[in-house]
Design a protein around this motif. Sequence first.
Motif, PDB file in Angstrom:
ATOM      1  N   GLY A 133     -41.779  33.324-167.141  1.00 38.87           N
ATOM      2  CA  GLY A 133     -42.769  33.518-166.106  1.00 38.87           C
ATOM      3  C   GLY A 133     -42.637  32.539-164.969  1.00 38.87           C
ATOM      4  O   GLY A 133     -41.610  31.871-164.809  1.00 38.87           O
ATOM      5  N   VAL A 134     -43.694  32.440-164.199  1.00 37.02           N
ATOM      6  CA  VAL A 134     -43.768  31.536-163.059  1.00 37.02           C
ATOM      7  C   VAL A 134     -45.110  30.837-163.134  1.00 37.02           C
ATOM      8  O   VAL A 134     -46.148  31.488-163.265  1.00 37.02           O
ATOM      9  CB  VAL A 134     -43.675  32.314-161.721  1.00 37.02           C
ATOM     10  CG1 VAL A 134     -43.818  31.379-160.538  1.00 37.02           C
ATOM     11  CG2 VAL A 134     -42.378  33.105-161.643  1.00 37.02           C
ATOM     12  N   ILE A 135     -45.092  29.502-163.077  1.00 36.43           N
ATOM     13  CA  ILE A 135     -46.335  28.740-163.080  1.00 36.43           C
ATOM     14  C   ILE A 135     -46.318  27.814-161.874  1.00 36.43           C
ATOM     15  O   ILE A 135     -45.388  27.021-161.702  1.00 36.43           O
ATOM     16  CB  ILE A 135     -46.516  27.947-164.390  1.00 36.43           C
ATOM     17  CG1 ILE A 135     -46.619  28.928-165.560  1.00 36.43           C
ATOM     18  CG2 ILE A 135     -47.743  27.048-164.312  1.00 36.43           C
ATOM     19  CD1 ILE A 135     -46.822  28.327-166.911  1.00 36.43           C
ATOM     20  N   GLU A 136     -47.339  27.975-161.041  1.00 31.72           N
ATOM     21  CA  GLU A 136     -47.479  27.184-159.817  1.00 31.72           C
ATOM     22  C   GLU A 136     -46.204  27.212-158.972  1.00 31.72           C
ATOM     23  O   GLU A 136     -45.743  26.195-158.480  1.00 31.72           O
ATOM     24  CB  GLU A 136     -47.872  25.732-160.153  1.00 31.72           C
ATOM     25  CG  GLU A 136     -49.220  25.588-160.820  1.00 31.72           C
ATOM     26  CD  GLU A 136     -50.402  25.909-159.915  1.00 31.72           C
ATOM     27  OE1 GLU A 136     -50.245  25.907-158.685  1.00 31.72           O
ATOM     28  OE2 GLU A 136     -51.478  26.200-160.457  1.00 31.72           O
ATOM     29  N   GLY A 137     -45.610  28.397-158.840  1.00 34.93           N
ATOM     30  CA  GLY A 137     -44.464  28.580-157.955  1.00 34.93           C
ATOM     31  C   GLY A 137     -43.108  28.192-158.519  1.00 34.93           C
ATOM     32  O   GLY A 137     -42.112  28.212-157.802  1.00 34.93           O
ATOM     33  N   LYS A 138     -43.051  27.852-159.797  1.00 39.74           N
ATOM     34  CA  LYS A 138     -41.780  27.466-160.426  1.00 39.74           C
ATOM     35  C   LYS A 138     -41.519  28.349-161.643  1.00 39.74           C
ATOM     36  O   LYS A 138     -42.421  28.602-162.430  1.00 39.74           O
ATOM     37  CB  LYS A 138     -41.819  25.998-160.850  1.00 39.74           C
ATOM     38  CG  LYS A 138     -41.881  25.043-159.677  1.00 39.74           C
ATOM     39  CD  LYS A 138     -41.831  23.607-160.173  1.00 39.74           C
ATOM     40  CE  LYS A 138     -41.729  22.598-159.075  1.00 39.74           C
ATOM     41  NZ  LYS A 138     -42.758  22.558-158.099  1.00 39.74           N
ATOM     42  N   VAL A 139     -40.264  28.783-161.782  1.00 41.68           N
ATOM     43  CA  VAL A 139     -39.888  29.595-162.938  1.00 41.68           C
ATOM     44  C   VAL A 139     -40.097  28.762-164.199  1.00 41.68           C
ATOM     45  O   VAL A 139     -39.712  27.587-164.252  1.00 41.68           O
ATOM     46  CB  VAL A 139     -38.423  30.078-162.832  1.00 41.68           C
ATOM     47  CG1 VAL A 139     -37.993  30.789-164.102  1.00 41.68           C
ATOM     48  CG2 VAL A 139     -38.257  30.995-161.624  1.00 41.68           C
ATOM     49  N   ALA A 140     -40.717  29.365-165.206  1.00 44.25           N
ATOM     50  CA  ALA A 140     -41.031  28.667-166.452  1.00 44.25           C
ATOM     51  C   ALA A 140     -40.411  29.408-167.634  1.00 44.25           C
ATOM     52  O   ALA A 140     -40.482  30.631-167.716  1.00 44.25           O
ATOM     53  CB  ALA A 140     -42.534  28.557-166.639  1.00 44.25           C
ATOM     54  N   SER A 141     -39.826  28.648-168.542  1.00 50.86           N
ATOM     55  CA  SER A 141     -39.252  29.220-169.757  1.00 50.86           C
ATOM     56  C   SER A 141     -40.371  29.485-170.760  1.00 50.86           C
ATOM     57  O   SER A 141     -41.512  29.068-170.566  1.00 50.86           O
ATOM     58  CB  SER A 141     -38.242  28.243-170.371  1.00 50.86           C
ATOM     59  OG  SER A 141     -38.919  27.086-170.837  1.00 50.86           O
ATOM     60  N   VAL A 142     -40.021  30.145-171.850  1.00 47.04           N
ATOM     61  CA  VAL A 142     -40.995  30.418-172.912  1.00 47.04           C
ATOM     62  C   VAL A 142     -41.556  29.098-173.449  1.00 47.04           C
ATOM     63  O   VAL A 142     -42.760  28.974-173.690  1.00 47.04           O
ATOM     64  CB  VAL A 142     -40.337  31.236-174.052  1.00 47.04           C
ATOM     65  CG1 VAL A 142     -41.294  31.392-175.223  1.00 47.04           C
ATOM     66  CG2 VAL A 142     -39.900  32.587-173.533  1.00 47.04           C
ATOM     67  N   GLU A 143     -40.684  28.107-173.611  1.00 53.53           N
ATOM     68  CA  GLU A 143     -41.118  26.802-174.127  1.00 53.53           C
ATOM     69  C   GLU A 143     -42.115  26.145-173.173  1.00 53.53           C
ATOM     70  O   GLU A 143     -43.117  25.568-173.606  1.00 53.53           O
ATOM     71  CB  GLU A 143     -39.918  25.870-174.355  1.00 53.53           C
ATOM     72  CG  GLU A 143     -38.977  26.314-175.452  1.00 53.53           C
ATOM     73  CD  GLU A 143     -38.021  27.436-175.014  1.00 53.53           C
ATOM     74  OE1 GLU A 143     -37.754  27.595-173.797  1.00 53.53           O
ATOM     75  OE2 GLU A 143     -37.550  28.179-175.896  1.00 53.53           O
ATOM     76  N   GLU A 144     -41.834  26.219-171.876  1.00 58.07           N
ATOM     77  CA  GLU A 144     -42.744  25.624-170.895  1.00 58.07           C
ATOM     78  C   GLU A 144     -44.088  26.348-170.886  1.00 58.07           C
ATOM     79  O   GLU A 144     -45.141  25.707-170.811  1.00 58.07           O
ATOM     80  CB  GLU A 144     -42.113  25.661-169.498  1.00 58.07           C
ATOM     81  CG  GLU A 144     -40.932  24.719-169.352  1.00 58.07           C
ATOM     82  CD  GLU A 144     -40.161  24.926-168.059  1.00 58.07           C
ATOM     83  OE1 GLU A 144     -39.792  23.911-167.448  1.00 58.07           O
ATOM     84  OE2 GLU A 144     -39.930  26.099-167.687  1.00 58.07           O
ATOM     85  N   ILE A 145     -44.051  27.663-170.984  1.00 56.54           N
ATOM     86  CA  ILE A 145     -45.292  28.440-171.022  1.00 56.54           C
ATOM     87  C   ILE A 145     -46.101  28.062-172.257  1.00 56.54           C
ATOM     88  O   ILE A 145     -47.312  27.870-172.187  1.00 56.54           O
ATOM     89  CB  ILE A 145     -44.997  29.949-170.987  1.00 56.54           C
ATOM     90  CG1 ILE A 145     -44.439  30.330-169.607  1.00 56.54           C
ATOM     91  CG2 ILE A 145     -46.248  30.767-171.300  1.00 56.54           C
ATOM     92  CD1 ILE A 145     -43.883  31.722-169.523  1.00 56.54           C
ATOM     93  N   SER A 146     -45.424  27.917-173.395  1.00 52.20           N
ATOM     94  CA  SER A 146     -46.118  27.528-174.635  1.00 52.20           C
ATOM     95  C   SER A 146     -46.723  26.133-174.501  1.00 52.20           C
ATOM     96  O   SER A 146     -47.827  25.884-174.989  1.00 52.20           O
ATOM     97  CB  SER A 146     -45.152  27.581-175.814  1.00 52.20           C
ATOM     98  OG  SER A 146     -44.745  28.902-176.039  1.00 52.20           O
ATOM     99  N   THR A 147     -46.006  25.233-173.836  1.00 53.73           N
ATOM    100  CA  THR A 147     -46.526  23.883-173.621  1.00 53.73           C
ATOM    101  C   THR A 147     -47.769  23.927-172.745  1.00 53.73           C
ATOM    102  O   THR A 147     -48.783  23.295-173.059  1.00 53.73           O
ATOM    103  CB  THR A 147     -45.456  22.987-172.977  1.00 53.73           C
ATOM    104  OG1 THR A 147     -44.321  22.929-173.833  1.00 53.73           O
ATOM    105  CG2 THR A 147     -45.975  21.584-172.733  1.00 53.73           C
ATOM    106  N   TYR A 148     -47.707  24.672-171.650  1.00 53.03           N
ATOM    107  CA  TYR A 148     -48.880  24.820-170.778  1.00 53.03           C
ATOM    108  C   TYR A 148     -50.041  25.439-171.552  1.00 53.03           C
ATOM    109  O   TYR A 148     -51.194  25.069-171.356  1.00 53.03           O
ATOM    110  CB  TYR A 148     -48.562  25.699-169.567  1.00 53.03           C
ATOM    111  CG  TYR A 148     -47.844  24.981-168.448  1.00 53.03           C
ATOM    112  CD1 TYR A 148     -48.466  23.972-167.730  1.00 53.03           C
ATOM    113  CD2 TYR A 148     -46.546  25.321-168.104  1.00 53.03           C
ATOM    114  CE1 TYR A 148     -47.814  23.313-166.702  1.00 53.03           C
ATOM    115  CE2 TYR A 148     -45.885  24.670-167.076  1.00 53.03           C
ATOM    116  CZ  TYR A 148     -46.524  23.671-166.371  1.00 53.03           C
ATOM    117  OH  TYR A 148     -45.874  23.025-165.359  1.00 53.03           O
ATOM    118  N   ALA A 149     -49.729  26.393-172.420  1.00 57.42           N
ATOM    119  CA  ALA A 149     -50.768  27.110-173.165  1.00 57.42           C
ATOM    120  C   ALA A 149     -51.532  26.192-174.107  1.00 57.42           C
ATOM    121  O   ALA A 149     -52.685  26.466-174.437  1.00 57.42           O
ATOM    122  CB  ALA A 149     -50.156  28.270-173.940  1.00 57.42           C
ATOM    123  N   THR A 150     -50.912  25.130-174.553  1.00 53.53           N
ATOM    124  CA  THR A 150     -51.579  24.217-175.486  1.00 53.53           C
ATOM    125  C   THR A 150     -52.399  23.150-174.765  1.00 53.53           C
ATOM    126  O   THR A 150     -53.127  22.401-175.401  1.00 53.53           O
ATOM    127  CB  THR A 150     -50.566  23.540-176.423  1.00 53.53           C
ATOM    128  OG1 THR A 150     -49.599  22.828-175.641  1.00 53.53           O
ATOM    129  CG2 THR A 150     -49.859  24.565-177.299  1.00 53.53           C
TER     130      THR A 150
END
Length: 170
Positions: free
Chosen positions: A112-129
């Motif tokens: 995905g994209v978070i705050e204008g930067k491409v994010a991997s599954v791991e990064e999305i999971s980190t943000y989700a926690t």
Amino acid sequence: MSEKSIALKSQLVDEIVEKFQNASSVVIVDYRGLTVEQVTNLRKQLRESGVQMQVIKNKILERVVEKTGFDDLKEVLSGPTAVAFSSDDAIAGAKILHNFSKEAPALELKGGVIEGKVASVEEISTYATLPSREELLATLASMLQAPVRNVAYAVKAVAEKKESDDGDAA
């Protein structure tokens, strides 16, 4: 392909490009294997948090990521794809989808994209926690109130001591 069909697809691409640009986060998932009840429940949870989920064809998404400059997302565009757009809270969509994927392993986060930067599954999971914005604000408010509360207790203790000293002197 007819000119009308091309125009409609071009319009759809432009609409989704606008959603990508206006969203604080975009999470791409594979929803294959979810029951209708699970998808309905997921959409309800997302909607309650101000997140919109839309099923979009991969060819359309390829054009969208080219136009938005998120070319790194092309590699995750295979199989059935749904996209969750979050405008207000960048973490809301990621958190709901991450938690839902624990309950329903058929839901697979792709990227995905978070705050204008491409994010991997791991990064999305980190943000989700991470705690939500509201939780962080509540924690901050509590931390800011603590020193004031401590000063109030100290002033009260001094006043009570002075009263008891005045009472003893009388």
